[in-house]
Design a protein around this motif. Structure first.
Motif, PDB file in Angstrom:
ATOM      1  N   ALA A  90       0.818  -1.219   0.000  1.00  0.00           N
ATOM      2  CA  ALA A  90       0.000   0.000   0.000  1.00  0.00           C
ATOM      3  C   ALA A  90       0.849   1.264   0.000  1.00  0.00           C
ATOM      4  CB  ALA A  90      -0.924  -0.008   1.217  1.00  0.00           C
ATOM      5  N   GLY A  91       2.088   1.181   0.466  1.00  0.00           N
ATOM      6  CA  GLY A  91       2.956   2.351   0.507  1.00  0.00           C
ATOM      7  C   GLY A  91       2.764   3.172   1.763  1.00  0.00           C
TER       8      GLY A  91
ATOM      9  N   ASP B  21      -8.083   6.950   0.201  1.00  0.00           N
ATOM     10  CA  ASP B  21      -6.881   6.896  -0.637  1.00  0.00           C
ATOM     11  C   ASP B  21      -6.499   5.460  -0.954  1.00  0.00           C
ATOM     12  OD1 ASP B  21      -6.169   9.822  -0.493  1.00  0.00           O
ATOM     13  OD2 ASP B  21      -6.095   9.321   1.639  1.00  0.00           O
ATOM     14  N   VAL B  22      -6.654   4.588   0.049  1.00  0.00           N
ATOM     15  CA  VAL B  22      -6.275   3.180  -0.097  1.00  0.00           C
ATOM     16  C   VAL B  22      -7.403   2.315   0.468  1.00  0.00           C
ATOM     17  CG1 VAL B  22      -4.645   1.373   0.577  1.00  0.00           C
ATOM     18  CG2 VAL B  22      -3.808   3.688   0.095  1.00  0.00           C
ATOM     19  N   VAL B  23      -7.783   1.290  -0.269  1.00  0.00           N
ATOM     20  CA  VAL B  23      -8.748   0.305   0.212  1.00  0.00           C
ATOM     21  C   VAL B  23      -8.043  -1.047   0.264  1.00  0.00           C
ATOM     22  CG1 VAL B  23     -10.874  -0.946  -0.288  1.00  0.00           C
ATOM     23  CG2 VAL B  23     -10.761   1.530  -0.669  1.00  0.00           C
ATOM     24  N   LEU B  24      -8.138  -1.709   1.402  1.00  0.00           N
ATOM     25  CA  LEU B  24      -7.590  -3.047   1.584  1.00  0.00           C
ATOM     26  C   LEU B  24      -8.775  -3.986   1.704  1.00  0.00           C
ATOM     27  CD1 LEU B  24      -4.842  -2.069   4.205  1.00  0.00           C
ATOM     28  CD2 LEU B  24      -4.614  -2.210   1.708  1.00  0.00           C
ATOM     29  N   GLU B  25      -9.013  -4.780   0.661  1.00  0.00           N
ATOM     30  CA  GLU B  25     -10.270  -5.526   0.549  1.00  0.00           C
ATOM     31  C   GLU B  25     -10.005  -7.029   0.640  1.00  0.00           C
ATOM     32  OE1 GLU B  25     -13.592  -6.856   0.608  1.00  0.00           O
ATOM     33  OE2 GLU B  25     -12.866  -7.517  -1.357  1.00  0.00           O
TER      34      GLU B  25
ATOM     35  N   LEU C 244      -6.976   0.138  -4.745  1.00  0.00           N
ATOM     36  CA  LEU C 244      -7.634  -0.936  -4.022  1.00  0.00           C
ATOM     37  C   LEU C 244      -6.740  -2.166  -4.104  1.00  0.00           C
ATOM     38  CD1 LEU C 244     -11.332  -1.979  -3.935  1.00  0.00           C
ATOM     39  CD2 LEU C 244      -9.583  -3.720  -4.408  1.00  0.00           C
ATOM     40  N   VAL C 245      -6.323  -2.667  -2.946  1.00  0.00           N
ATOM     41  CA  VAL C 245      -5.509  -3.876  -2.878  1.00  0.00           C
ATOM     42  C   VAL C 245      -6.419  -5.021  -2.449  1.00  0.00           C
ATOM     43  CG1 VAL C 245      -3.468  -4.977  -1.906  1.00  0.00           C
ATOM     44  CG2 VAL C 245      -3.507  -2.486  -2.228  1.00  0.00           C
ATOM     45  N   TRP C 246      -6.531  -6.013  -3.318  1.00  0.00           N
ATOM     46  CA  TRP C 246      -7.447  -7.134  -3.096  1.00  0.00           C
ATOM     47  C   TRP C 246      -6.638  -8.312  -2.571  1.00  0.00           C
ATOM     48  CZ3 TRP C 246     -10.471  -9.825  -7.657  1.00  0.00           C
ATOM     49  CH2 TRP C 246     -11.431 -10.709  -7.124  1.00  0.00           C
ATOM     50  N   PHE C 247      -6.832  -8.657  -1.283  1.00  0.00           N
ATOM     51  CA  PHE C 247      -5.972  -9.675  -0.687  1.00  0.00           C
ATOM     52  C   PHE C 247      -6.725 -10.875  -0.131  1.00  0.00           C
ATOM     53  CE2 PHE C 247      -7.024  -7.022   2.931  1.00  0.00           C
ATOM     54  CZ  PHE C 247      -6.947  -7.831   4.054  1.00  0.00           C
TER      55      PHE C 247
END
Length: 311
Positions: free
Chosen positions: A128-129, A192-196, A216-219
């Motif tokens: 995500a940074g 700003d960032v979505v962790l899904e 959006l980071v899909w994990f």
């Protein structure tokens, strides 16, 4: 020795069996397991176990045989490890690059709760940074990964909103500094960032709350429902959003385990353990973990009755 093996029965997913003690490869140590932590993804694998499946990726214990190639810690060292499999047993062979040494101040229960969830959280946040001053949305937040992500992200200066199913499951996240909501629709974006990590309808709903140019980071897909995205819906939502697939695996795990151990020692990371039980209760614990009846991590401890048994 005893180990837990899959049964294929959803109500009693594992049972005890006698098995030979593992023979380590040259770059592996033999660990006498004192505690292990199952992960919810492992409960899914147990529903239709493949032949030869030996679950168990998160262990803590004592090195009883050093690696033949001279790498890693010596006999008598307390360690936390992340083997590829086979950790739900009295003894486990663990590659030395997948180990970290434990200080006396960190007990085996908290240590066992660290590997998969903690490594995932660290690597997810790197993906995500920098999050200082950024607005972050985290779905499926009440599991082991979610607690670690929340504490680390808030500690780095993020303004984090966590989505949990119930107020009870979100209570500890609120204590860690998150704003807690119980459905994605209630999250006050844009982010700003979505962790899904939920999948199904949660991902498009979270995507709609991502700011233009956000990520959006899909994990994960913990809801076990496939995602459907409508191209035309995207045209009316935020523009130029990046959707990035994430999986934690790859690169040696030891350095990240050592970082997690250090963070716990510094009081900057607190494993959330919703249940600790003797490993004779593993089957029931796996069912409760699968059905989301445990908040955070579950840790199973191995009794000491057969401590001298190295068969």
């Amino acid at each position: 020795m005893r180990r837990l093996i899959p049964t294929g029965d959803a109500a009693r997913p594992v049972a005890f069996a006698e098995a030979p003690q593992p023979v380590p490869e040259p770059g592996e140590v033999l660990v006498k397991v004192e505690a292990f932590a199952p992960n919810r993804g492992e409960t899914f694998l147990l529903e239709r176990p493949r032949p030869g499946l030996l679950p168990g990726k998160d262990v803590a214990g004592l090195v009883v045989q050093a690696a033949a190639d001279g790498t890693g810690p010596g006999v008598g060292t307390r360690v936390v490890g992340h083997p590829a499999s086979g950790g739900w047993a009295e003894y486990a062979a663990v590659p030395t690059p997948s180990l970290a040494v434990l200080p006396d101040t960190l007990d085996h229960v908290r240590a066992a709760a660290l590997p998969l969830a903690g490594i995932t959280a660290l690597r997810l946040l790197r993906t995500a940074g920098s999050l200082a001053g950024r607005r972050v949305l985290l779905t499926g937040a009440s599991g082991g990964v979610g607690h670690y992500v929340t504490e680390l992200a808030v500690g780095s200066g993020a303004e984090l909103t966590a989505v949990t199913a119930t107020p009870e499951r979100g209570r500890r996240l609120a204590e860690l500094g998150a704003t807690v909501v119980h459905e994605v629709a209630a999250a006050d974006g844009p982010f700003d960032v979505v962790l899904e990590s939920t999948g199904g309808p949660a991902l498009p709903a979270a995507l709609a709350r991502t700011r233009p140019g956000g990520t959006l980071v899909w994990f994960g897909q913990a809801g076990r429902t496939p995602v459907t995205l409508d191209f035309f819906d995207l045209l009316t939502g935020p523009e130029r959003v990046t959707i990035q697939h994430f999986h934690y695996a790859g690169a040696p795990y030891g350095p990240d385990l050592a970082a997690l151990v250090r963070l716990v020692g510094q009081g900057r990371l607190h494993p959330e353990i919703g249940r600790t039980a003797d490993w004779t209760h593993t089957a029931d614990t796996l069912v409760d973990l699968r059905e989301r009846r445990i908040r955070g991590k579950a840790v199973l401890t191995i009794d000491k009755e057969r401590e001298g048994d190295h068969r």
